[in-house]
Design an enzyme around this catalytic site. Structure first.
Site, short mmCIF file in Angstrom:
data_model
loop_
_atom_site.label_atom_id
_atom_site.label_comp_id
_atom_site.label_asym_id
_atom_site.label_seq_id
_atom_site.Cartn_x
_atom_site.Cartn_y
_atom_site.Cartn_z
N ASP A 109 14.61 -7.91 3.80
CA ASP A 109 13.58 -6.93 4.35
C ASP A 109 14.27 -6.72 5.72
OD1 ASP A 109 11.84 -5.03 4.68
OD2 ASP A 109 10.00 -6.81 5.16
N TYR B 54 26.19 -6.05 1.21
CA TYR B 54 25.85 -6.39 -0.11
C TYR B 54 26.64 -5.14 -0.93
CZ TYR B 54 22.40 -2.57 1.40
OH TYR B 54 21.98 -1.38 1.92
N CYS C 257 -5.29 -17.73 32.94
CA CYS C 257 -6.08 -18.81 33.86
C CYS C 257 -5.00 -19.06 35.14
CB CYS C 257 -6.08 -20.08 33.33
SG CYS C 257 -6.61 -21.46 34.26
N LYS D 194 16.56 -9.13 -2.03
CA LYS D 194 16.27 -7.78 -1.45
C LYS D 194 15.78 -8.20 -0.10
CE LYS D 194 14.74 -3.14 -1.67
NZ LYS D 194 13.95 -3.32 -0.39
N GLU E 175 20.78 -10.41 -6.54
CA GLU E 175 20.78 -10.42 -5.06
C GLU E 175 19.57 -10.46 -4.58
OE1 GLU E 175 23.28 -7.08 -3.40
OE2 GLU E 175 24.94 -7.58 -4.98
N CYS F 196 -4.82 -26.41 35.66
CA CYS F 196 -5.52 -26.48 34.26
C CYS F 196 -5.14 -27.60 33.34
CB CYS F 196 -5.54 -24.98 33.74
SG CYS F 196 -6.40 -25.09 32.22
N CYS G 57 -11.69 -19.12 32.08
CA CYS G 57 -10.78 -20.20 31.33
C CYS G 57 -11.65 -21.17 30.46
CB CYS G 57 -9.66 -20.80 32.18
SG CYS G 57 -9.09 -22.02 31.26
N GLU H 235 0.90 -1.13 -0.07
CA GLU H 235 0.11 0.10 -0.01
C GLU H 235 0.87 1.35 0.05
OE1 GLU H 235 -2.17 -1.91 3.24
OE2 GLU H 235 -3.95 -0.73 2.66
N CYS I 118 -10.99 -24.85 32.18
CA CYS I 118 -11.19 -25.30 33.55
C CYS I 118 -12.09 -24.59 34.34
CB CYS I 118 -9.82 -25.41 34.13
SG CYS I 118 -9.18 -23.88 34.79
N LYS J 296 10.65 -6.07 -7.36
CA LYS J 296 9.84 -6.58 -6.11
C LYS J 296 8.96 -7.89 -6.36
CE LYS J 296 9.85 -3.69 -2.50
NZ LYS J 296 9.35 -2.62 -2.47
S1 IVH Z 1 21.86 -2.18 -2.76
C1 IVH Z 1 22.83 1.74 -4.42
N1 IVH Z 1 21.58 -4.63 -2.33
O1 IVH Z 1 16.96 -2.08 -0.13
C2 IVH Z 1 22.32 0.34 -3.97
N2 IVH Z 1 20.10 -2.84 -1.28
O2 IVH Z 1 16.01 0.71 -1.17
C3 IVH Z 1 21.75 0.51 -2.71
N3 IVH Z 1 18.65 -3.84 0.47
O3 IVH Z 1 18.14 0.45 1.90
C4 IVH Z 1 21.22 -0.54 -2.09
N4 IVH Z 1 19.01 -6.01 0.14
O4 IVH Z 1 18.82 -1.53 2.79
C5 IVH Z 1 21.03 -3.45 -2.01
N5 IVH Z 1 20.95 -7.20 -2.07
C6 IVH Z 1 20.77 -5.68 -1.67
C7 IVH Z 1 19.51 -5.28 -0.54
C8 IVH Z 1 19.52 -3.99 -0.36
C9 IVH Z 1 18.16 -5.21 0.73
C10 IVH Z 1 17.80 -2.66 1.16
C11 IVH Z 1 18.86 -1.58 1.49
C12 IVH Z 1 18.46 -0.42 0.89
C13 IVH Z 1 17.04 -0.68 0.17
C14 IVH Z 1 17.17 0.32 -0.97
#
Ligand code: IVH
Length: 673
Positions: free
Chosen positions: A119, A226, A431, A117, A115, A436, A413, A37, A416, A315
């Site tokens: 979280d 990274y 409880c 991404k 790579e 129990c 509860c 969102e 029991c 994403k």
């Molecule tokens: S590269 C210039 N590699 O995603 C490149 N970022 O919006 C900068 N993140 O704040 C980031 N995994 O914390 C890169 N394998 C990865 C990542 C990664 C997670 C996060 C990173 C950054 C955000 C970018």
């Protein structure tokens, strides 16, 4: 004119809304909307700003990277700004990015590094003369928070690297909480009535941005590096891939799932593979990051605003779904907690049918305003229990009521019928009946579970049967079951063979390590991680059982809450009886022995003189004792070590006279590990 006013209004509104969500997410770690969102709001704003560039301002949320740093930590100016990433939400958007990049590069043949991404939370780690010296959050990209002390607790961050490394360099990476750690943390927080982390990112951020590093240390955080930020006096390699290899050779943790790929088709394949496979990853990945490998191309492409043109986040779609919440039911937890959960109209989310979801506690349900009859958004990630994100208010039927746990349970509860209660300052109802049946059964189940004594065959059903048939009353009785083999076999439909298998599994569980045994006891607030910590510290069950609250509190990462609960557990008479039975059956684990066959400081006598800097004298003495040593006040011939702090007194002179080894505070800390 009025048209343009309308657009301006819309832009202002979007900015205000996004700013508010930014604050909720980045500053106070409690978002109200899902990432999907949020991304949608940003897209709308970006689109309007592109169409009407005259309304673009430097303070628009599209023009900055992250959130405002919290002053309490101290500010770190990033020598080179930490960039953000543009997003692609579809194959078309990925292709569009690739086409633009090819055009600028003057070629469409270049390789990529793909790579995950992750979280989590972006951090920059600076090493000076081989030592980890500054760890900072990204903050707004230019200035971040100094969280060095907290980051030092993450084991995958090396505190020092080879002296051959550049004299000053910075690596950047993502700190994250693995899915399993996230679920466990939220479960514990729910039991304690603390607000829950909405996702692993917030949990990681909340764990790292703690003013007390001990809290950070107690969470199973991890990191993947990274990229290289900068490296002084060093010629940067030709490609991103090589720089990752180099970083890896210095001892940093690099994601083994990174790949160098030769074409955009292979990038798509990589994405599709992980779109399917991400469920099984131990961490939450919300997409992949595609980076153009060659550094000279990266430089040619440059940045647009805060986003590099040479990289993009592609994403994954959110694993969310909506369904009707039929009823909120209550189950009884091992420690007597009333745990609300959602019974859902079955729905398939990302290929898995979901019928139930966790709801944690009454406060959380009310905060999110989740009601029976609501259509709700649910989200799942790997093996994490599905979460109810919130209601879809527009679909709310008439006459729904705010959830009220006391009304729902009629204050009793459900197992029991004892009157439930809520201790002051907590949000969970309990409880009070230790006998129990629900609690008793779950204590047995927990005792036999995989992270504890790991007794195959004793699960939910079997614990219920054994209890109901009166063959056992508590988990210690499991070890006396073999005396009741005939009765056991007489239980409906039990074959001799399966009974013998269970009895054998019970016998086999006797040799489990101390940490698992401590976990198995089911002490409130002591999960696997804390049990591990206690085992390491005390090294023997007897020592743990004999430790008072005072001693417990002095252990790093053990707060008053856990200390209270552990000491209360050992003071309780019922527990005393159970432990006696376990002892008699030979279940109590042997003390942990060091490689030398004894506790590390066994038999060693210490005397401390002068002022210590990093810990109090009492703390130092407790730690010495916990490792088997003794701490005395006078120097005698039997003294093994004199610990000399600042401004030592006459004890130092005496120790010198007697030729007793003298060590510094730092030496002591090293000895104590
Ligand atoms: S590269 C210039 N590699 O995603 C490149 N970022 O919006 C900068 N993140 O704040 C980031 N995994 O914390 C890169 N394998 C990865 C990542 C990664 C997670 C996060 C990173 C950054 C955000 C970018």
């Amino acid at each position: 004119m009025s048209d343009s006013n309308e657009v301006k209004n819309k832009i202002d509104k979007l900015r205000a809304e996004i700013n508010r969500h930014n604050y909720l997410y980045h500053v106070i770690d409690s978002p109200e909307i899902s990432d999907a969102e949020y991304d949608e709001l940003m897209r709308q704003l970006k689109k309007l700003e592109e169409e009407y560039p005259r309304f673009l301002t430097t303070d628009s949320p599209t023009q900055r990277v992250g959130a405002t740093p919290v002053e309490a930590f101290g500010i770190v100016e990033h020598p080179q700004p930490l960039l953000s990433l543009g997003n692609a939400f579809s194959e078309e958007e990925l292709t569009a990015w690739y086409n633009r990049a090819s055009k600028m590069a003057g070629s469409s043949e270049f390789s990529f590094v793909c790579e995950h991404k992750i979280d989590g939370l972006a951090v920059a780690l600076t090493y000076v003369n081989g030592e980890f010296s500054i760890g900072a959050t990204r903050g707004d990209g230019f200035r971040g928070e100094n969280i060095t002390q907290n980051l030092r607790t993450i084991r995958s961050i090396p505190l020092s690297v080879s002296k051959e490394a550049p004299s000053r360099f910075e690596v950047r990476g993502e700190v994250f909480l693995p899915k399993a750690g996230f679920s466990r943390l939220n479960k514990e927080r729910a039991e304690e009535g603390l607000s829950l982390f909405a996702n692993p990112r917030n949990a990681a951020a909340g764990s790292v941005r703690q003013l007390d590093p001990r809290i950070t240390a107690s969470r199973p955080l991890d990191i993947y590096i990274y990229m290289l930020g900068y490296a002084e006096g060093w010629s940067i390699p030709q490609s991103h891939w090589e720089s990752l290899e180099y970083i890896k050779s210095l001892g940093f943790k690099i994601n083994p799932n990174n790949r160098r790929l030769d074409s955009i088709e292979q990038v798509r394949e990589y994405y599709n593979t992980w779109l399917e496979g991400r469920e099984n990853l131990p961490y939450e990945a919300d997409g992949i990051v595609v980076k153009i490998d060659r550094i000279d191309l990266q430089e040619r492409l440059g940045n647009i605003g805060h986003e590099p043109r040479w990289a993009i986040a592609y994403k994954f779609p959110a694993v969310q779904g909506t369904t009707v919440l039929k009823e909120i039911k209550i189950s009884v937890g091992r420690t007597g907690t009333m745990n609300p959960y959602a019974v859902l109209e079955p729905v398939s989310v990302g290929g898995v049918t979901i019928k139930q979801a966790a709801l944690h506690n009454e406060d959380d349900i009310r905060r999110k305003d989740i009601r029976e009859g609501d259509t709700v958004i649910i989200q799942r990630a790997g093996d994490v229990i599905p979460q109810v994100i919130g209601p879809v208010i527009s679909k709310r039927p008439k006459n729904t009521k705010e959830f009220n746990l006391l009304q729902k349970t009629k204050s009793k509860c459900p197992k029991c019928q004892f009157d439930i209660f809520k201790p002051e300052g907590e949000v969970m109802y309990y409880c009070p009946n230790a006998a129990c049946p629900a609690q008793r059964q779950q204590r047995i189940e927990h005792f036999a579970s995989r992270g504890a004594m790991d007794i195959r065959g004793i699960g939910e059903k079997m614990s219920a049967i054994l209890l109901n048939e009166g063959l056992i009353n508590d988990f210690a009785d499991l070890y006396y079951l073999r005396d009741k083999r005939d009765e056991f076999i007489n239980i409906e439909r039990m074959a001799d063979k399966s009974v013998d298998n269970i009895l054998e599994a019970i016998e086999k569980s006797k040799g489990r390590p101390l940490a698992r045994f401590i976990n198995a006891l089911g002490i409130r607030h002591v999960g696997g991680e804390t049990a591990e910590l206690l085992a390491k510290h005390f090294q023997s069950f007897e020592r743990l059982a004999g430790a008072g609250k005072e001693e417990l509190i002095h252990i790093a990462a053990i707060g008053p809450r856990i200390a209270d609960s552990v000491s209360a557990f050992f003071e309780n008479q019922e527990n005393g009886k159970i432990i006696k039975k376990l002892k008699a059956a030979g279940v109590i684990p042997e003390p942990i022995e060091t490689r030398a066959g004894r506790l590390l400081l066994a038999g060693k006598e210490f005397v401390i003189t002068g002022r210590l800097n990093s810990l109090s004298r009492q703390e130092a003495e407790l730690k010495i004792r916990a490792l088997g040593g003794s701490a005395k006040s006078d120097v005698t011939r039997k003294t093994d070590y004199l610990v000399a702090g600042a401004e030592p007194g006459s004890k130092l002179t005496r120790a010198r006279e007697l030729g007793i080894e003298q060590i510094s505070e730092d030496d002591l800390i090293r000895l104590l590990g």
